[in-house]
Design a protein around this motif. Structure first.
Motif, short mmCIF file in Angstrom:
data_model
loop_
_atom_site.label_atom_id
_atom_site.label_comp_id
_atom_site.label_asym_id
_atom_site.label_seq_id
_atom_site.Cartn_x
_atom_site.Cartn_y
_atom_site.Cartn_z
N ARG A 147 0.84 -1.20 0.00
CA ARG A 147 0.00 0.00 0.00
C ARG A 147 0.89 1.26 0.00
NH1 ARG A 147 -3.77 1.81 5.12
NH2 ARG A 147 -4.66 3.72 4.19
N LEU A 148 0.63 2.16 -0.93
CA LEU A 148 1.44 3.36 -1.11
C LEU A 148 0.62 4.59 -0.78
CD1 LEU A 148 4.20 4.48 -2.12
CD2 LEU A 148 3.21 4.55 -4.41
N GLU A 149 1.12 5.42 0.14
CA GLU A 149 0.37 6.60 0.59
C GLU A 149 1.21 7.87 0.43
OE1 GLU A 149 -1.74 5.78 4.53
OE2 GLU A 149 -0.21 4.20 4.43
N PHE A 150 0.56 8.91 -0.05
CA PHE A 150 1.15 10.25 -0.09
C PHE A 150 0.28 11.13 0.81
CE2 PHE A 150 2.35 8.19 -3.97
CZ PHE A 150 3.61 8.65 -4.28
N ARG A 151 0.88 11.69 1.83
CA ARG A 151 0.11 12.48 2.79
C ARG A 151 0.62 13.92 2.81
NH1 ARG A 151 -0.46 8.51 8.12
NH2 ARG A 151 -1.51 6.77 7.04
N ARG A 188 4.52 6.90 2.42
CA ARG A 188 4.56 5.68 3.22
C ARG A 188 4.33 4.46 2.34
NH1 ARG A 188 3.50 6.60 8.90
NH2 ARG A 188 3.35 8.85 9.31
N LEU A 189 5.01 3.39 2.69
CA LEU A 189 4.81 2.10 2.05
C LEU A 189 4.42 1.11 3.14
CD1 LEU A 189 4.98 0.47 -0.58
CD2 LEU A 189 7.38 0.01 -0.06
N ASP A 190 3.21 0.60 3.02
CA ASP A 190 2.65 -0.29 4.05
C ASP A 190 2.75 0.33 5.44
OD1 ASP A 190 1.66 -2.41 2.51
OD2 ASP A 190 3.67 -3.24 2.28
N GLY A 191 2.41 1.63 5.49
CA GLY A 191 2.35 2.34 6.76
C GLY A 191 3.68 2.85 7.28
N ALA A 250 1.70 19.95 -5.22
CA ALA A 250 1.09 20.78 -4.18
C ALA A 250 0.09 19.96 -3.37
CB ALA A 250 0.39 21.99 -4.80
N ALA A 251 0.41 19.72 -2.09
CA ALA A 251 -0.51 19.09 -1.14
C ALA A 251 -1.17 17.84 -1.71
CB ALA A 251 -1.56 20.10 -0.69
N VAL A 252 -0.36 16.92 -2.20
CA VAL A 252 -0.89 15.69 -2.80
C VAL A 252 -1.24 14.68 -1.71
CG1 VAL A 252 -0.30 13.69 -4.22
CG2 VAL A 252 0.32 16.00 -4.97
N ASP A 253 -2.48 14.20 -1.74
CA ASP A 253 -2.94 13.14 -0.84
C ASP A 253 -3.43 11.98 -1.70
OD1 ASP A 253 -2.75 14.13 1.98
OD2 ASP A 253 -4.00 15.74 1.16
N LEU A 254 -2.78 10.83 -1.55
CA LEU A 254 -3.16 9.64 -2.31
C LEU A 254 -3.07 8.42 -1.41
CD1 LEU A 254 -1.26 10.14 -5.71
CD2 LEU A 254 -3.74 10.12 -5.40
N ASP A 255 -3.99 7.51 -1.61
CA ASP A 255 -3.95 6.23 -0.90
C ASP A 255 -4.15 5.14 -1.96
OD1 ASP A 255 -4.13 4.05 0.74
OD2 ASP A 255 -5.50 4.98 2.18
N LEU A 256 -3.04 4.54 -2.38
CA LEU A 256 -3.08 3.58 -3.48
C LEU A 256 -3.05 2.16 -2.92
CD1 LEU A 256 -0.50 5.37 -5.82
CD2 LEU A 256 -2.99 5.67 -5.70
N PRO A 257 -4.03 1.35 -3.29
CA PRO A 257 -4.14 0.01 -2.71
C PRO A 257 -2.96 -0.88 -3.08
CG PRO A 257 -5.65 0.27 -4.55
CD PRO A 257 -5.08 1.62 -4.29
N GLY A 258 -2.57 -1.75 -2.16
CA GLY A 258 -1.47 -2.66 -2.39
C GLY A 258 -1.80 -3.68 -3.47
N GLY A 259 -0.82 -4.02 -4.28
CA GLY A 259 -1.01 -5.02 -5.32
C GLY A 259 -1.67 -4.52 -6.58
N ALA A 260 -1.99 -3.24 -6.63
CA ALA A 260 -2.70 -2.69 -7.80
C ALA A 260 -1.71 -2.17 -8.83
CB ALA A 260 -3.64 -1.57 -7.36
N ALA A 261 -2.16 -2.16 -10.09
CA ALA A 261 -1.43 -1.50 -11.16
C ALA A 261 -2.02 -0.10 -11.30
CB ALA A 261 -1.54 -2.27 -12.46
#
Length: 543
Positions: free
Chosen positions: A307-311, A365-368, A324-335
């Motif tokens: 899981r990849l997160e940009f906070r 963050r990668l897997d938290g 600028a202020a990027v917030d992303l929560d990308l699910p693990g294992g996804a393309a």
């Protein structure tokens, strides 16, 4: 060893005139002089041995310091993030590592040489005062003029040498750029213009070189005039004292020798020039060391799907906001495909995910686990990167895919990225030297993909399939989207077909996340379709 040899040589130099003077007095008086002559021979032998030892120690010291400094510089340059080192330029960095490091290594020996050159005149002054204080006053009168010459020389030289080295670095940087793009230059027919661009600073370099030699020549001429004044002043004073029988003939001889030593102050211009070059080189080397290396943590990644997160991630380059202020929560294992117009921030986002740069604000963050908390080994084991224009490093093709990696794993990575097909046809297969492999852009990219493939948690592909032919791109695209190892794949792309195969699309616009969702949903928006129309004028249409 250098200091001991220098000190021994200085003491021999200062002792010899006095001993010679006593020898002269003994000979004039008809007294036994054998002991004094033996002492003279001994001091001469010590001086010769000291000179030989000093020359050897200086060469060893400079060579050792240069090697040590270059090793540290190379390690530091490789430890600095690519973004932080970009401001120097490849050619300029090479110039600093090869040329300026060698000049900076002269600093220690230069200081010892300067001290060694100053000690004999100072000792001469004290010994002249011991013979007769008036000789010391005469010595100081001439030496003061030498001091003025040296001070002016040091002031003039510092700026000239710094400008000279900076211009050398500029030419080296432009040459490196030109060599890396020589195929483009040849194809565009701009060889003459490129040659003129690279050599444009040569006129400045020539002018700075002439200024440097003019300063040195002027100072040497001034010192040539000032030096003998010390000798003339001391000998004139000593002659008058001898006539008045206030000093002996031997003491006049010794005073003359000390005056000759004092006149050597003028020769310090060469040593000062050496110190000026060393100082300028040290400043340029110090500018590289001032850029801090990437700091890694000590943590390993916990178990997780990738899981990849940009906070709250913000990235700036000077006054320009790249993200600028990027917030992303990308699910693990996804393309996950990352799309957007040129300059939208796609490569910056990819660089953050691979920790090729750190955000100015926010965390990735990668897997938290924040990427900054991971150890270097854990980060590179978990994250693999492939780029649009990969640079192959190593001796043979196998090294470019996986240096110090088991050959079986190298072949597996090559097969997965469809590089094995062309590598197996090379004369020596995976052992073929890279210098003997004429690779196309697509073959380079496949080797770059193979190098990134072993990563076990996250693959970051920054337009890494743009040069592949359609069939190979589709094969690798299916390999990526059907990855059975369950890794997260962050794929920067300009192709609608690649975005269509992804599980999720991140659409960037002017450094901000405009939308996140499946390609089919985003395709309904004209502005989203326009992103691909701008990138692919032929008009690929993939709903």
């Amino acid at each position: 060893m250098l200091g001991a040899a220098t000190l021994a040589g200085t003491l021999a130099t200062l002792g010899l005139p006095t001993v010679l003077g006593r020898t002269v007095d003994a000979l004039v008086a008809g007294a036994p002089s054998g002991g004094w002559i033996a002492l003279v021979a001994g001091l001469i032998a010590v001086g010769i041995a000291s000179d030989l030892a000093e020359t050897y120690a200086s060469a060893v010291s400079v060579a050792g310091t240069t090697a040590w400094l270059r090793e540290r510089l190379v390690r530091h340059v490789l430890a600095v993030s690519p973004d932080a080192s970009r401001r120097f330029g490849a050619g300029d960095l090479v110039s600093r590592v090869s040329g300026n490091a060698a000049e900076a290594a002269q600093a220690g020996v230069g200081v010892v040489s300067a001290v060694a050159s100053v000690l004999p005149p100072l000792g001469s002054l004290l010994l002249l005062a011991y013979i007769d204080p008036r000789l010391a006053v005469a010595f100081l009168a001439g030496a003061a003029l030498c001091g003025v010459v040296l001070r002016a020389f040091a002031r003039r030289t510092a700026a000239v040498v710094t400008d000279y080295q900076r211009t050398q670095g500029l030419i080296a940087g432009r040459l490196a750029e030109s060599l890396s793009g020589r195929r483009t230059v040849a194809a565009a027919g701009t060889l003459d213009r490129e040659r003129n661009r690279v050599l444009e600073p040569l006129a400045d370099l020539h002018a700075q070189g002439r200024r440097m030699w003019a300063v040195l020549a002027r100072s040497v001429a001034e010192a040539t005039v000032a030096g003998p004044l010390v000798l003339v002043s001391v000998l004139a004073t000593g002659g008058l004292l001898l006539v008045d029988r206030q000093i002996s003939a031997g003491e006049l001889f010794a005073a003359g020798q000390y005056a000759v030593i004092g006149a050597g102050l003028g020769s310090l211009t060469g040593i000062f020039a050496r110190l000026a070059r060393a100082r300028a080189g040290s400043r340029r080397v110090g500018e590289v060391f001032a850029v801090g290396p990437v700091r890694y943590g000590v943590r390993d990644l916990p178990d997780g799907p990738g899981r990849l997160e940009f906070r709250g991630v913000t990235v700036r380059a000077g006054d320009t906001v790249l993200l600028a202020a990027v917030d992303l929560d990308l699910p693990g294992g996804a393309a996950v495909a990352v799309v957007g117009r040129s300059g939208a921030g796609k490569s910056v986002l990819a660089g953050l995910a691979a920790r090729l740069r750190d955000p100015d604000h926010g965390t990735v963050r990668l897997d938290g686990t924040p990427l900054t908390d991971l150890s270097h080994a854990a980060l590179r084991r978990a994250v693999g990167c492939a780029f649009e224009r990969p640079v192959l490093v190593g001796t043979a093709v196998a090294d470019a895919i996986g240096p110090a990696v088991d050959r079986r794993r190298v072949r597996a990575a090559a097969r997965a990225t469809h590089a094995h097909e062309f590598v197996s046809r090379l004369p020596l297969g995976y052992d073929t030297p890279l210098t003997e492999v004429p690779l196309s852009g697509g073959e380079l990219q496949r080797l770059g993909l193979a190098r990134a493939w072993p990563a076990d948690r996250l693959l970051v592909l920054d337009d890494a399939t743009s040069s592949l032919d359609m069939v190979t791109e589709m094969q690798i695209g299916h390999t990526l989207t059907d990855d059975h190892r369950g890794r997260t794949r962050l794929i920067v792309t300009h192709r609608a077909a690649t975005a269509a195969r992804a599980d999720l699309v991140v659409w960037l616009c002017d450094g901000r996340v405009r939308a996140v969702g499946p390609h089919a949903e985003l395709w309904r928006r004209p502005a989203y379709r326009a992103v691909f129309a701008a990138a692919e004028p032929s008009g690929e249409s993939v709903p």
